[in-house]
Write a protein that holds these residues in place. Sequence first.
Motif, PDB file in Angstrom:
ATOM      1  N   ALA A 230       0.807  22.156  90.099  1.00 32.49           N
ATOM      2  CA  ALA A 230       2.134  22.577  89.647  1.00 32.49           C
ATOM      3  C   ALA A 230       3.205  21.617  90.150  1.00 32.49           C
ATOM      4  O   ALA A 230       4.136  21.257  89.409  1.00 32.49           O
ATOM      5  CB  ALA A 230       2.426  23.993  90.139  1.00 32.49           C
ATOM      6  N   GLY A 231       3.069  21.167  91.397  1.00 32.73           N
ATOM      7  CA  GLY A 231       4.050  20.234  91.953  1.00 32.73           C
ATOM      8  C   GLY A 231       4.077  18.915  91.207  1.00 32.73           C
ATOM      9  O   GLY A 231       5.154  18.387  90.882  1.00 32.73           O
ATOM     10  N   VAL A 232       2.890  18.370  90.907  1.00 37.49           N
ATOM     11  CA  VAL A 232       2.809  17.109  90.160  1.00 37.49           C
ATOM     12  C   VAL A 232       3.479  17.257  88.794  1.00 37.49           C
ATOM     13  O   VAL A 232       4.295  16.420  88.377  1.00 37.49           O
ATOM     14  CB  VAL A 232       1.336  16.687  89.993  1.00 37.49           C
ATOM     15  CG1 VAL A 232       1.220  15.499  89.035  1.00 37.49           C
ATOM     16  CG2 VAL A 232       0.723  16.334  91.341  1.00 37.49           C
ATOM     17  N   LEU A 233       3.152  18.324  88.095  1.00 40.73           N
ATOM     18  CA  LEU A 233       3.679  18.531  86.742  1.00 40.73           C
ATOM     19  C   LEU A 233       5.173  18.821  86.749  1.00 40.73           C
ATOM     20  O   LEU A 233       5.917  18.331  85.886  1.00 40.73           O
ATOM     21  CB  LEU A 233       2.913  19.672  86.072  1.00 40.73           C
ATOM     22  CG  LEU A 233       1.444  19.375  85.772  1.00 40.73           C
ATOM     23  CD1 LEU A 233       0.684  20.660  85.483  1.00 40.73           C
ATOM     24  CD2 LEU A 233       1.319  18.420  84.601  1.00 40.73           C
ATOM     25  N   LEU A 234       5.624  19.611  87.705  1.00 49.69           N
ATOM     26  CA  LEU A 234       7.043  19.976  87.729  1.00 49.69           C
ATOM     27  C   LEU A 234       7.932  18.783  88.052  1.00 49.69           C
ATOM     28  O   LEU A 234       9.054  18.673  87.542  1.00 49.69           O
ATOM     29  CB  LEU A 234       7.280  21.112  88.722  1.00 49.69           C
ATOM     30  CG  LEU A 234       6.772  22.484  88.264  1.00 49.69           C
ATOM     31  CD1 LEU A 234       6.909  23.518  89.372  1.00 49.69           C
ATOM     32  CD2 LEU A 234       7.524  22.957  87.018  1.00 49.69           C
ATOM     33  N   TYR A 235       7.436  17.871  88.871  1.00 55.62           N
ATOM     34  CA  TYR A 235       8.253  16.682  89.138  1.00 55.62           C
ATOM     35  C   TYR A 235       8.244  15.713  87.961  1.00 55.62           C
ATOM     36  O   TYR A 235       9.229  14.984  87.737  1.00 55.62           O
ATOM     37  CB  TYR A 235       7.818  16.006  90.446  1.00 55.62           C
ATOM     38  CG  TYR A 235       8.627  16.563  91.597  1.00 55.62           C
ATOM     39  CD1 TYR A 235       9.917  16.090  91.853  1.00 55.62           C
ATOM     40  CD2 TYR A 235       8.140  17.603  92.372  1.00 55.62           C
ATOM     41  CE1 TYR A 235      10.685  16.630  92.858  1.00 55.62           C
ATOM     42  CE2 TYR A 235       8.908  18.155  93.393  1.00 55.62           C
ATOM     43  CZ  TYR A 235      10.183  17.661  93.632  1.00 55.62           C
ATOM     44  OH  TYR A 235      10.962  18.210  94.626  1.00 55.62           O
ATOM     45  N   GLN A 236       7.182  15.710  87.179  1.00 55.91           N
ATOM     46  CA  GLN A 236       7.210  14.968  85.923  1.00 55.91           C
ATOM     47  C   GLN A 236       8.232  15.597  84.973  1.00 55.91           C
ATOM     48  O   GLN A 236       8.979  14.897  84.287  1.00 55.91           O
ATOM     49  CB  GLN A 236       5.826  14.941  85.272  1.00 55.91           C
ATOM     50  CG  GLN A 236       5.807  14.491  83.813  1.00 55.91           C
ATOM     51  CD  GLN A 236       6.350  13.086  83.604  1.00 55.91           C
ATOM     52  OE1 GLN A 236       6.404  12.290  84.542  1.00 55.91           O
ATOM     53  NE2 GLN A 236       6.753  12.775  82.376  1.00 55.91           N
ATOM     54  N   ALA A 237       8.258  16.921  84.937  1.00 60.05           N
ATOM     55  CA  ALA A 237       9.241  17.617  84.093  1.00 60.05           C
ATOM     56  C   ALA A 237      10.652  17.258  84.526  1.00 60.05           C
ATOM     57  O   ALA A 237      11.530  16.996  83.684  1.00 60.05           O
ATOM     58  CB  ALA A 237       9.017  19.123  84.158  1.00 60.05           C
ATOM     59  N   LEU A 238      10.900  17.248  85.831  1.00 57.40           N
ATOM     60  CA  LEU A 238      12.234  16.898  86.337  1.00 57.40           C
ATOM     61  C   LEU A 238      12.608  15.481  85.936  1.00 57.40           C
ATOM     62  O   LEU A 238      13.737  15.223  85.487  1.00 57.40           O
ATOM     63  CB  LEU A 238      12.256  17.043  87.861  1.00 57.40           C
ATOM     64  CG  LEU A 238      13.555  16.603  88.551  1.00 57.40           C
ATOM     65  CD1 LEU A 238      14.726  17.470  88.107  1.00 57.40           C
ATOM     66  CD2 LEU A 238      13.404  16.661  90.072  1.00 57.40           C
ATOM     67  N   ARG A 239      11.663  14.552  86.081  1.00 52.90           N
ATOM     68  CA  ARG A 239      11.924  13.159  85.696  1.00 52.90           C
ATOM     69  C   ARG A 239      12.256  13.065  84.204  1.00 52.90           C
ATOM     70  O   ARG A 239      13.223  12.407  83.811  1.00 52.90           O
ATOM     71  CB  ARG A 239      10.704  12.289  86.010  1.00 52.90           C
ATOM     72  CG  ARG A 239      10.937  10.793  85.823  1.00 52.90           C
ATOM     73  CD  ARG A 239       9.633  10.019  85.712  1.00 52.90           C
ATOM     74  NE  ARG A 239       8.913  10.365  84.505  1.00 52.90           N
ATOM     75  CZ  ARG A 239       9.239   9.891  83.292  1.00 52.90           C
ATOM     76  NH1 ARG A 239      10.264   9.087  83.136  1.00 52.90           N
ATOM     77  NH2 ARG A 239       8.534  10.250  82.236  1.00 52.90           N
ATOM     78  N   SER A 240      11.470  13.765  83.390  1.00 56.87           N
ATOM     79  CA  SER A 240      11.672  13.733  81.949  1.00 56.87           C
ATOM     80  C   SER A 240      13.015  14.346  81.565  1.00 56.87           C
ATOM     81  O   SER A 240      13.749  13.795  80.734  1.00 56.87           O
ATOM     82  CB  SER A 240      10.539  14.491  81.256  1.00 56.87           C
ATOM     83  OG  SER A 240      10.804  14.651  79.875  1.00 56.87           O
ATOM     84  N   ARG A 241      13.344  15.472  82.177  1.00 56.81           N
ATOM     85  CA  ARG A 241      14.588  16.169  81.832  1.00 56.81           C
ATOM     86  C   ARG A 241      15.835  15.452  82.354  1.00 56.81           C
ATOM     87  O   ARG A 241      16.943  15.715  81.901  1.00 56.81           O
ATOM     88  CB  ARG A 241      14.543  17.597  82.363  1.00 56.81           C
ATOM     89  CG  ARG A 241      13.460  18.447  81.710  1.00 56.81           C
ATOM     90  CD  ARG A 241      13.271  19.777  82.424  1.00 56.81           C
ATOM     91  NE  ARG A 241      14.348  20.720  82.176  1.00 56.81           N
ATOM     92  CZ  ARG A 241      14.416  21.553  81.149  1.00 56.81           C
ATOM     93  NH1 ARG A 241      13.434  21.544  80.249  1.00 56.81           N
ATOM     94  NH2 ARG A 241      15.431  22.379  81.008  1.00 56.81           N
ATOM     95  N   SER A 242      15.634  14.542  83.322  1.00 58.79           N
ATOM     96  CA  SER A 242      16.768  13.838  83.937  1.00 58.79           C
ATOM     97  C   SER A 242      17.092  12.530  83.243  1.00 58.79           C
ATOM     98  O   SER A 242      18.151  11.937  83.499  1.00 58.79           O
ATOM     99  CB  SER A 242      16.478  13.561  85.419  1.00 58.79           C
ATOM    100  OG  SER A 242      16.241  14.766  86.121  1.00 58.79           O
ATOM    101  N   THR A 243      16.192  12.038  82.381  1.00 55.65           N
ATOM    102  CA  THR A 243      16.418  10.754  81.727  1.00 55.65           C
ATOM    103  C   THR A 243      17.090  10.964  80.370  1.00 55.65           C
ATOM    104  O   THR A 243      16.935  12.002  79.735  1.00 55.65           O
ATOM    105  CB  THR A 243      15.075  10.012  81.506  1.00 55.65           C
ATOM    106  OG1 THR A 243      14.176  10.860  80.790  1.00 55.65           O
ATOM    107  CG2 THR A 243      14.454   9.648  82.845  1.00 55.65           C
ATOM    108  N   ASN A 244      17.802   9.964  79.945  1.00 57.91           N
ATOM    109  CA  ASN A 244      18.501  10.049  78.656  1.00 57.91           C
ATOM    110  C   ASN A 244      17.535   9.760  77.504  1.00 57.91           C
ATOM    111  O   ASN A 244      16.561   9.066  77.652  1.00 57.91           O
ATOM    112  CB  ASN A 244      19.665   9.038  78.613  1.00 57.91           C
ATOM    113  CG  ASN A 244      20.732   9.380  79.645  1.00 57.91           C
ATOM    114  OD1 ASN A 244      20.995  10.562  79.913  1.00 57.91           O
ATOM    115  ND2 ASN A 244      21.346   8.352  80.221  1.00 57.91           N
TER     116      ASN A 244
END
Length: 244
Positions: A230-244
């Motif tokens: 969950a931690g690995v995936l959620l930080y990928q989600a954060l990276r994706s949601r933070s980029t333009n």
Amino acid sequence: MIFGKHATLAVLRAQNAPQKVNKIFLQHGLHNDAMTEVVQIARQQHLVIQDAPKTKLDDLADNGNHQGIVLTVTPFAYTELSDLLQLLQNKQELPFFVILDNLNDPHNFGSILRTADAVGVNGIIIPKRRSVGVTSVVAKTSTGAIEHLPIVRVTNLVQTIKELKERGIWIFGTDMQGTDYQKWNAKGAVALVIGNEGKGLSPLVKKQVDQMLTIPMVGHVQSLNASVAAGVLLYQALRSRSTN
């Protein structure tokens, strides 16, 4: 019961602490900075404090690592899904949910809550049956995240996922066969489903998932702990949601 310094301070700093906390037990003869802060906040809020021997705290915390502090509190207040969706709509926030499909380990649950709070998840959804709920161990492991994250408990997880899909929320799951998680576009309204520690996603839930994600592994062990995945995936989600 809430125990441990981080979980305790998170509860005491919350606005509803006077309504939530029944009594604070502090280990007799133990003094440290955290206990000093607990006493200061408790006195400001006129909460009941009681000195007690370590054996008493051990019993209250079921021999958990209480660090000399145990609170007795009112039962955890779960959030209704409709209320959470309405709140997000009012705040003009897109849903970013984590759904736990029959997770059983309270330590995993607490760790996932901690990570979810860190990356900006705005709601956790769990089933009422065959799944761990909010317990003292969950509260301590989350280090206070349960005070900030709405947790929804539903009767039928499959029906809930169908409702979320009808509202335009994309559902992502985890599986050995799927899209590399590094390619996950988590922008928009999304929910990530984390499966049971041993069995993964249940078959009926898996049928409702829009896209499966996989974490590549090159070693001998071909599975990760649920909270680590969950931690690995959620930080990928954060990276994706933070980029333009």
